[in-house]
Design a protein around this motif. Structure first.
Motif, PDB file in Angstrom:
ATOM      1  N   UNK A  14       0.774  -1.064  -0.065  1.00  0.00           N
ATOM      2  CA  UNK A  14      -0.035   0.005  -0.083  1.00  0.00           C
ATOM      3  C   UNK A  14       1.008   1.296   0.048  1.00  0.00           C
ATOM      4  N   UNK A  15       2.141   1.301   0.860  1.00  0.00           N
ATOM      5  CA  UNK A  15       2.797   2.320   0.741  1.00  0.00           C
ATOM      6  C   UNK A  15       3.512   2.831  -0.579  1.00  0.00           C
ATOM      7  N   UNK A  16       3.853   1.505  -1.195  1.00  0.00           N
ATOM      8  CA  UNK A  16       4.708   1.611  -2.608  1.00  0.00           C
ATOM      9  C   UNK A  16       3.546   2.114  -3.595  1.00  0.00           C
ATOM     10  N   UNK A  17       2.166   1.397  -3.556  1.00  0.00           N
ATOM     11  CA  UNK A  17       1.495   2.115  -4.318  1.00  0.00           C
ATOM     12  C   UNK A  17       0.949   3.453  -4.172  1.00  0.00           C
ATOM     13  N   UNK A  18       0.658   4.073  -3.048  1.00  0.00           N
ATOM     14  CA  UNK A  18       0.370   5.598  -2.525  1.00  0.00           C
ATOM     15  C   UNK A  18       1.371   6.328  -3.217  1.00  0.00           C
ATOM     16  N   UNK A  19       2.952   6.065  -2.992  1.00  0.00           N
ATOM     17  CA  UNK A  19       3.905   6.719  -3.095  1.00  0.00           C
ATOM     18  C   UNK A  19       4.177   6.737  -4.712  1.00  0.00           C
ATOM     19  N   UNK A  20       3.865   5.694  -5.483  1.00  0.00           N
ATOM     20  CA  UNK A  20       4.053   5.818  -6.937  1.00  0.00           C
ATOM     21  C   UNK A  20       2.839   6.668  -7.594  1.00  0.00           C
ATOM     22  N   UNK A  21       1.684   6.601  -6.813  1.00  0.00           N
ATOM     23  CA  UNK A  21       0.435   7.357  -7.364  1.00  0.00           C
ATOM     24  C   UNK A  21       0.586   8.729  -7.039  1.00  0.00           C
ATOM     25  N   UNK A  22       1.366   9.295  -6.096  1.00  0.00           N
ATOM     26  CA  UNK A  22       1.238  10.719  -5.731  1.00  0.00           C
ATOM     27  C   UNK A  22       2.560  11.430  -6.031  1.00  0.00           C
ATOM     28  N   UNK A 109      -7.886   7.712  -4.849  1.00  0.00           N
ATOM     29  CA  UNK A 109      -6.928   8.623  -4.152  1.00  0.00           C
ATOM     30  C   UNK A 109      -6.724   9.869  -4.307  1.00  0.00           C
ATOM     31  N   UNK A 110      -6.552   9.923  -5.715  1.00  0.00           N
ATOM     32  CA  UNK A 110      -6.152  11.569  -6.098  1.00  0.00           C
ATOM     33  C   UNK A 110      -7.548  12.158  -5.804  1.00  0.00           C
ATOM     34  N   UNK A 111      -8.777  11.744  -6.079  1.00  0.00           N
ATOM     35  CA  UNK A 111      -9.894  12.347  -5.919  1.00  0.00           C
ATOM     36  C   UNK A 111     -10.136  13.107  -4.680  1.00  0.00           C
ATOM     37  N   UNK A 112      -9.782  12.237  -3.597  1.00  0.00           N
ATOM     38  CA  UNK A 112      -9.944  12.092  -2.184  1.00  0.00           C
ATOM     39  C   UNK A 112      -8.543  13.260  -1.770  1.00  0.00           C
ATOM     40  N   UNK A 113      -7.899  13.281  -1.983  1.00  0.00           N
ATOM     41  CA  UNK A 113      -6.713  14.170  -1.660  1.00  0.00           C
ATOM     42  C   UNK A 113      -7.122  15.504  -2.413  1.00  0.00           C
ATOM     43  N   UNK A 114      -7.468  15.528  -3.776  1.00  0.00           N
ATOM     44  CA  UNK A 114      -7.927  16.852  -4.246  1.00  0.00           C
ATOM     45  C   UNK A 114      -9.212  17.551  -3.647  1.00  0.00           C
ATOM     46  N   UNK A 115     -10.129  16.871  -3.334  1.00  0.00           N
ATOM     47  CA  UNK A 115     -11.145  17.356  -2.558  1.00  0.00           C
ATOM     48  C   UNK A 115     -10.519  17.788  -0.974  1.00  0.00           C
ATOM     49  N   UNK A 116      -9.599  17.119  -0.318  1.00  0.00           N
ATOM     50  CA  UNK A 116      -9.153  17.603   1.041  1.00  0.00           C
ATOM     51  C   UNK A 116      -8.445  19.057   0.911  1.00  0.00           C
ATOM     52  N   UNK A 117      -7.712  19.054  -0.145  1.00  0.00           N
ATOM     53  CA  UNK A 117      -6.976  20.073  -0.605  1.00  0.00           C
ATOM     54  C   UNK A 117      -7.767  21.343  -0.762  1.00  0.00           C
ATOM     55  N   UNK A 118      -9.078  21.203  -1.714  1.00  0.00           N
ATOM     56  CA  UNK A 118      -9.901  22.130  -1.934  1.00  0.00           C
ATOM     57  C   UNK A 118     -10.688  22.692  -0.708  1.00  0.00           C
ATOM     58  N   UNK A 119     -11.063  21.748  -0.023  1.00  0.00           N
ATOM     59  CA  UNK A 119     -11.695  22.132   1.121  1.00  0.00           C
ATOM     60  C   UNK A 119     -10.795  23.121   2.249  1.00  0.00           C
ATOM     61  N   UNK A 120      -9.275  22.604   2.188  1.00  0.00           N
ATOM     62  CA  UNK A 120      -8.545  23.572   2.941  1.00  0.00           C
ATOM     63  C   UNK A 120      -8.447  25.005   2.215  1.00  0.00           C
ATOM     64  N   UNK A 121      -8.220  24.839   0.986  1.00  0.00           N
ATOM     65  CA  UNK A 121      -8.006  26.171   0.148  1.00  0.00           C
ATOM     66  C   UNK A 121      -9.456  26.980   0.525  1.00  0.00           C
ATOM     67  N   UNK A 122     -10.714  26.521   0.376  1.00  0.00           N
ATOM     68  CA  UNK A 122     -11.769  27.296   0.797  1.00  0.00           C
ATOM     69  C   UNK A 122     -11.901  27.796   2.109  1.00  0.00           C
TER      70      UNK A 122
END
Length: 169
Positions: A14-22, A109-122
């Motif tokens: 899971x760590x490897x997959x997350x790192x490669x995706x992000x 995963x990318x969508x969840x992270x994008x949503x979290x960053x968008x919430x913080x930006x707002x």
């Protein structure tokens, strides 16, 4: 400057997959336990914590709680293969921003992270706009006066109120 993401999971795959995706979009650091995540967060600032809920020792929710004590504004996303309503409620109370259900597709995963960053930006934009409200109100008030003495009196009154002063010279 790229956002920094801390990923905590006890599964190497899971760590490897997350790192490669992000890693193309974000600065990513991975750790194998909640304790390692807490220790690293004490030394470095991260914008987002991505953690598995079920880990030996300190679980993901406790990890999030401890890291939020260090960095209250950090966003948290939990990953789990065992989601229950009780766990979801507990996570929401801790301020977890998003959930990702394992196994997940890279897009999820990318969508969840994008949503979290968008919430913080707002959230940050809301804080900024609220801080501008006194200036807007002051400007509106000034525009309603044509008498220079009245304008100066209002400037002094508003400045005293903003500075919490008891008098002006």
């Amino acid at each position: 400057m790229r956002e920094k993401i801390l990923v905590a999971d006890d599964e190497l795959y899971v760590l490897d997959v997350c790192k490669r995706i992000l890693e193309n979009q974000y600065e990513v650091k991975i750790v194998h336990s909640g304790l390692e995540a807490i220790q690293l967060a004490a030394d470095e600032h991260f914008d987002l914590l991505l953690t598995d809920i079920k880990m030996p020792g300190i679980d993901g929710l406790e990890t999030a709680r401890e890291i939020k004590k260090i960095h209250p504004d950090i966003m948290c996303i939990t990953m789990t293969g065992f989601s229950t309503m009780e766990t979801a409620i507990k996570a929401l109370r801790l301020g977890v921003d998003e959930f990702v259900i394992k196994p997940f597709a890279p897009e999820e995963l990318i969508l969840a992270i994008s949503r979290a960053f968008e919430k913080e930006r707002l959230r940050q934009e809301n804080i900024r706009l609220k801080s501008l409200m006194p200036l807007f109100e002051f400007n509106k008030l000034l525009m309603s006066f044509t008498d220079i003495d009245a304008i100066l009196s209002q400037v002094v009154t508003l400045a005293m109120a903003e500075l919490q002063a008891t008098g002006a010279m």
